[in-house]
Design an enzyme around this catalytic site. Structure first.
Site, short mmCIF file in Angstrom:
data_model
loop_
_atom_site.label_atom_id
_atom_site.label_comp_id
_atom_site.label_asym_id
_atom_site.label_seq_id
_atom_site.Cartn_x
_atom_site.Cartn_y
_atom_site.Cartn_z
N LEU A 141 0.83 -1.21 0.00
CA LEU A 141 0.00 0.00 0.00
C LEU A 141 0.86 1.26 0.00
CD1 LEU A 141 -2.52 -1.13 2.76
CD2 LEU A 141 -3.03 -0.92 0.30
N HIS A 142 0.34 2.32 -0.58
CA HIS A 142 1.03 3.61 -0.54
C HIS A 142 1.06 4.11 0.90
CE1 HIS A 142 2.05 7.77 -1.59
NE2 HIS A 142 2.33 7.33 -2.81
N TYR A 143 2.07 4.92 1.21
CA TYR A 143 2.14 5.46 2.57
C TYR A 143 1.03 6.48 2.83
CZ TYR A 143 4.32 9.65 0.56
OH TYR A 143 4.57 10.78 -0.17
N ARG A 144 0.48 7.08 1.77
CA ARG A 144 -0.63 8.01 1.96
C ARG A 144 -1.92 7.25 2.24
NH1 ARG A 144 0.71 11.78 -3.27
NH2 ARG A 144 2.48 12.93 -2.37
N MET A 145 -2.84 7.91 2.94
CA MET A 145 -4.13 7.30 3.25
C MET A 145 -5.25 8.29 2.98
SD MET A 145 -3.33 5.12 6.74
CE MET A 145 -2.81 6.54 7.73
#
EC number: 3.1.15.-
Length: 221
Positions: A141-145
């Site tokens: 998953l990308h570190y952004r949420m």
């Protein structure tokens, strides 16, 4: 030719598989990473327009009697009320099985070269458990949420009528229903909140809420 998401401006087009959101909701035996475990995993992938892609993942994970005994009274009542506890005891699904299933879903719908953000409601705790107990998923998953609860808090401060007219949640405390309700809520905010000043009327908010409820109703039947 690869599918792209248009923007109507002279900006680079974004390949559709690069613009997914991975929605994950977990049910746990509590909130303490050292004592509690994940007991239900649900996941859905949406495109940039919040269309749900495929069937998703909805798995109850086995926990031992010792692990279940660590639940406090509130969590025990919640999982008993939702019917989750007996399903946990009967499940033969391991946490690795659940992690593998979510990774397969991501592989099917997302571009591994462009990790998708994790999305959901109040997802910091979910991300912490993913990081600790499902590290392969965390790495995918990308570190952004994308946290829908952040939009909710902004709506409460900047446009209260949007906040108070949001679709009512079922509060089932089951992972898949929680995800669909989060997607539905963001769909509502997209229609009613992300618009030019002075914003929508109360009647428009009510209509937007009804539209969002209708759009996702069959997922919650």
């Amino acid at each position: 030719m690869s599918e792209t998401v248009g923007n109507g401006e002279n900006f680079p087009a974004v390949a559709a598989r690069d613009d997914r959101l991975v929605w994950v909701d977990l049910e746990m035996t509590g909130l303490d990473l050292e004592r509690h475990v994940i007991v239900e995993v649900a996941a859905l992938v949406t495109d940039a327009n919040l269309n749900i892609l495929g069937e998703g993942v909805d798995l109850v994970v086995h926990a031992t009697d010792e692990e279940l005994a660590r639940m406090d009274d509130f969590v025990t009542r919640m999982h008993d009320s939702s019917g989750l506890t007996p399903l946990i005891r009967a499940s033969t699904v391991s946490l690795k099985d659940a992690e593998d299933a979510v990774l397969a879903l991501i592989e099917e719908h997302c571009d591994p070269a462009h990790p998708a953000p994790l999305a959901g409601n109040s997802i910091a705790t979910d991300r912490a458990f993913i990081r600790e107990q499902m590290p392969r998923l965390d790495a995918a998953l990308h570190y952004r949420m994308v946290d829908v609860s952040s939009v909710k808090e902004l709506a409460r401060r900047w446009c209260p009528r949007v906040y108070y007219k949001q679709p009512t949640k079922g509060l089932a405390h089951r992972a898949l229903a929680d995800i669909v309700e989060s997607i539905r809520e963001l769909d509502y905010y997209r229609r009613s909140f992300f618009v030019a000043d002075p914003g929508p009327t109360s009647a428009q908010c009510e209509a937007d809420a009804e539209t969002s409820v209708a759009r996702f109703a069959h997922y919650l039947e």
